[in-house]
Design a protein around this motif. Structure first.
Motif, PDB file in Angstrom:
ATOM      1  N   PRO A 195      -4.849  -4.186   5.516  1.00 30.31           N
ATOM      2  CA  PRO A 195      -5.773  -3.397   4.695  1.00 30.31           C
ATOM      3  C   PRO A 195      -5.143  -3.061   3.346  1.00 30.31           C
ATOM      4  O   PRO A 195      -3.924  -2.892   3.250  1.00 30.31           O
ATOM      5  N   GLU A 196      -5.986  -3.008   2.322  1.00 34.95           N
ATOM      6  CA  GLU A 196      -5.455  -2.764   0.989  1.00 34.95           C
ATOM      7  C   GLU A 196      -5.237  -1.276   0.755  1.00 34.95           C
ATOM      8  O   GLU A 196      -6.097  -0.457   1.058  1.00 34.95           O
ATOM      9  N   SER A 197      -4.070  -0.966   0.228  1.00 38.94           N
ATOM     10  CA  SER A 197      -3.751   0.412  -0.161  1.00 38.94           C
ATOM     11  C   SER A 197      -3.027   0.294  -1.496  1.00 38.94           C
ATOM     12  O   SER A 197      -1.812   0.102  -1.542  1.00 38.94           O
ATOM     13  N   LYS A 198      -3.797   0.379  -2.582  1.00 36.18           N
ATOM     14  CA  LYS A 198      -3.255  -0.008  -3.891  1.00 36.18           C
ATOM     15  C   LYS A 198      -2.132   0.904  -4.368  1.00 36.18           C
ATOM     16  O   LYS A 198      -2.252   2.128  -4.321  1.00 36.18           O
ATOM     17  N   LEU A 199      -1.091   0.265  -4.858  1.00 35.05           N
ATOM     18  CA  LEU A 199       0.022   1.001  -5.447  1.00 35.05           C
ATOM     19  C   LEU A 199      -0.426   1.732  -6.700  1.00 35.05           C
ATOM     20  O   LEU A 199      -1.235   1.212  -7.478  1.00 35.05           O
ATOM     21  N   ALA A 200       0.127   2.916  -6.910  1.00 32.96           N
ATOM     22  CA  ALA A 200      -0.083   3.597  -8.185  1.00 32.96           C
ATOM     23  C   ALA A 200       0.667   2.836  -9.280  1.00 32.96           C
ATOM     24  O   ALA A 200       1.639   2.128  -9.010  1.00 32.96           O
ATOM     25  N   ASP A 234      -4.230  -1.885  12.568  1.00 36.45           N
ATOM     26  CA  ASP A 234      -4.538  -1.666  11.144  1.00 36.45           C
ATOM     27  C   ASP A 234      -3.431  -2.179  10.236  1.00 36.45           C
ATOM     28  O   ASP A 234      -3.152  -1.608   9.183  1.00 36.45           O
ATOM     29  N   THR A 235      -2.767  -3.260  10.663  1.00 37.15           N
ATOM     30  CA  THR A 235      -1.772  -3.933   9.820  1.00 37.15           C
ATOM     31  C   THR A 235      -2.125  -5.417   9.788  1.00 37.15           C
ATOM     32  O   THR A 235      -2.851  -5.909  10.659  1.00 37.15           O
ATOM     33  N   GLY A 236      -1.624  -6.114   8.779  1.00 32.21           N
ATOM     34  CA  GLY A 236      -1.900  -7.544   8.678  1.00 32.21           C
ATOM     35  C   GLY A 236      -1.110  -8.335   9.706  1.00 32.21           C
ATOM     36  O   GLY A 236      -0.078  -7.875  10.200  1.00 32.21           O
ATOM     37  N   LEU A 237      -1.582  -9.524  10.018  1.00 32.52           N
ATOM     38  CA  LEU A 237      -0.923 -10.358  11.023  1.00 32.52           C
ATOM     39  C   LEU A 237      -0.864 -11.814  10.564  1.00 32.52           C
ATOM     40  O   LEU A 237      -1.881 -12.409  10.197  1.00 32.52           O
ATOM     41  N   LEU A 287       5.229   0.765   3.893  1.00 33.16           N
ATOM     42  CA  LEU A 287       3.813   0.738   3.513  1.00 33.16           C
ATOM     43  C   LEU A 287       3.589   1.245   2.088  1.00 33.16           C
ATOM     44  O   LEU A 287       2.750   0.717   1.361  1.00 33.16           O
ATOM     45  N   GLU A 288       4.365   2.241   1.705  1.00 36.90           N
ATOM     46  CA  GLU A 288       4.139   2.838   0.387  1.00 36.90           C
ATOM     47  C   GLU A 288       4.643   1.971  -0.764  1.00 36.90           C
ATOM     48  O   GLU A 288       4.495   2.335  -1.925  1.00 36.90           O
ATOM     49  N   TRP A 289       5.250   0.822  -0.427  1.00 35.95           N
ATOM     50  CA  TRP A 289       5.784  -0.064  -1.469  1.00 35.95           C
ATOM     51  C   TRP A 289       4.966  -1.339  -1.653  1.00 35.95           C
ATOM     52  O   TRP A 289       5.404  -2.272  -2.325  1.00 35.95           O
ATOM     53  N   ALA A 290       3.801  -1.397  -1.033  1.00 35.13           N
ATOM     54  CA  ALA A 290       3.019  -2.638  -1.106  1.00 35.13           C
ATOM     55  C   ALA A 290       1.527  -2.334  -1.153  1.00 35.13           C
ATOM     56  O   ALA A 290       1.072  -1.292  -0.690  1.00 35.13           O
ATOM     57  N   ASP A 291       0.786  -3.280  -1.726  1.00 36.14           N
ATOM     58  CA  ASP A 291      -0.676  -3.189  -1.686  1.00 36.14           C
ATOM     59  C   ASP A 291      -1.216  -3.571  -0.308  1.00 36.14           C
ATOM     60  O   ASP A 291      -2.263  -3.087   0.110  1.00 36.14           O
ATOM     61  N   ARG A 292      -0.487  -4.480   0.358  1.00 36.42           N
ATOM     62  CA  ARG A 292      -0.857  -4.867   1.729  1.00 36.42           C
ATOM     63  C   ARG A 292       0.420  -5.107   2.532  1.00 36.42           C
ATOM     64  O   ARG A 292       1.408  -5.608   2.010  1.00 36.42           O
ATOM     65  N   PHE A 293       0.338  -4.809   3.821  1.00 36.25           N
ATOM     66  CA  PHE A 293       1.477  -4.995   4.714  1.00 36.25           C
ATOM     67  C   PHE A 293       1.077  -5.918   5.869  1.00 36.25           C
ATOM     68  O   PHE A 293      -0.014  -5.787   6.431  1.00 36.25           O
ATOM     69  N   PHE A 294       1.981  -6.830   6.214  1.00 36.61           N
ATOM     70  CA  PHE A 294       1.736  -7.793   7.295  1.00 36.61           C
ATOM     71  C   PHE A 294       2.949  -7.864   8.227  1.00 36.61           C
ATOM     72  O   PHE A 294       4.095  -7.715   7.783  1.00 36.61           O
ATOM     73  N   TRP A 295       2.663  -8.177   9.487  1.00 28.93           N
ATOM     74  CA  TRP A 295       3.698  -8.664  10.392  1.00 28.93           C
ATOM     75  C   TRP A 295       3.622 -10.184  10.416  1.00 28.93           C
ATOM     76  O   TRP A 295       2.524 -10.760  10.367  1.00 28.93           O
TER      77      TRP A 295
END
Lengths: 150, 150
Positions: free
Chosen positions: A111-116, A93-96, A71-79
């Motif tokens: 959900p978006e979690s923007k990378l620094a 709370d993950t993409g599908l 999760l910490e390596w992406a702006d969005r995560f999906f299965w």
């Protein structure tokens, strides 16, 4: 070509085809950090990084102990799973993405979690070198994808 | 495979092989900006960007009106030429690589002119998307390298 691919690799191919329609270029089996290997990492038109983990079966999903580290390596995560996968298992709370070997469809955005900035720079360079090194191995039979450390 | 490549492409192949020994991964025919197409762009282990223009003949070099526009897209700029090329023609304040289809040697490093952070970010993303898109076309016959805008 299809028959040479494992079930998860087939899903990855369909995912990558579909992501192109969103302007995202995906590559397979990227290593963001030692001990981590993501099934698909995709780079968007504005530099966005998406990670997609492909699960071909319930067992394949249940035995995955590492996905939260991605999760910490992406702006969005999906299965990405096949149409018969029991999607109720997956965290809401993950993409599908529903996929097969020929295409895919995003059912739920991660959900978006923007990378620094600093991390985005690191992962974009890793993505670039990984893609370029794999490409070299295809373009030049004198080079292997493991020729140098990506 | 060799016989399918134009002279400049053969030089590019030898250049890319050699750059790997320096930890630089090269890709061919990258477009840093509209109207510009560089023969080889290479990404180094610390994110360095090198551009190499391959010239198969004196005429090929003399007719190049664009090379100075490439300088602003790289940390270092090089010419790559065959062993018979009259290298006195080339500007002394540029890098020089002697190449053939199988390898190359850096004779003179291009002077360093470090990219600004914003430009490095742009060009690294272009490099990454270009490499990944070309790679997709190799990995998946259902996708073409021109499938989406790189």
């Amino acid at each position: 070509m299809t028959q040479d691919l494992a079930p998860g690799q087939l899903l990855a191919r369909g995912v990558c085809r579909h992501l192109l329609q969103h302007g995202f270029v995906g590559i397979e089996e990227v290593v963001p950090a030692p001990g981590l290997r993501v099934d698909v990492m995709a780079l968007g038109p504005k530099g966005e990084i998406w990670i997609v983990e492909c699960k071909s079966s319930r067992d394949d999903y249940v035995s995955d102990r590492k996905w939260q580290n991605y999760l910490e390596w992406a702006d969005r995560f999906f299965w990405a799973v096949g149409p018969d996968f029991p999607t109720d298992l997956l965290p809401p709370d993950t993409g599908l993405i529903i996929a097969d070997g020929y295409g895919a469809e995003i059912l739920r955005m991660g959900p978006e979690s923007k990378l620094a900035g600093a991390r985005r720079k690191v992962i974009t360079q890793k993505f670039a070198r990984h893609a370029a090194l794999r490409l070299r191995a295809f373009r030049d039979p004198g080079v292997t994808a493991s020729g140098i450390c990506p």
